[in-house]
Design an enzyme around this catalytic site. Sequence first.
Site: not given
Length: 110
Positions: A6, A40-42
């Site tokens: 992602d 975490l964001c990606g």
Amino acid sequence: MCLITDGIGALGLKDGVYTLGAQLTEVRGLRAVVAGTNILCGAIGTLFNAVRNLHDWAGCSWVDAIQAATLHPATALQIEKSKGSLSIGADADFITIYLQQFKLISTWIS
């Protein structure tokens, strides 16, 4: 098994602060977090590295690891007649690698 990523816009960029929509994102090594936090964001890992990790960490063959990123996702999406293999009539999308060092040499599309 299907390998996916992602990957966000900061994929492949050096450590630093970047934008993700209206959110500030901070790349720290192999992690992307909301700036100023540890959330975490990606993902910033590439599919190429995911293949290497699967091979190294699970001890599976190179064929199985590569198919987890190519044929298996294409089959799951029901597009295996045109993607995910080098079968006659399929799109000629492929990479060449130096397997001993698992180094990308070239990318070919169509």
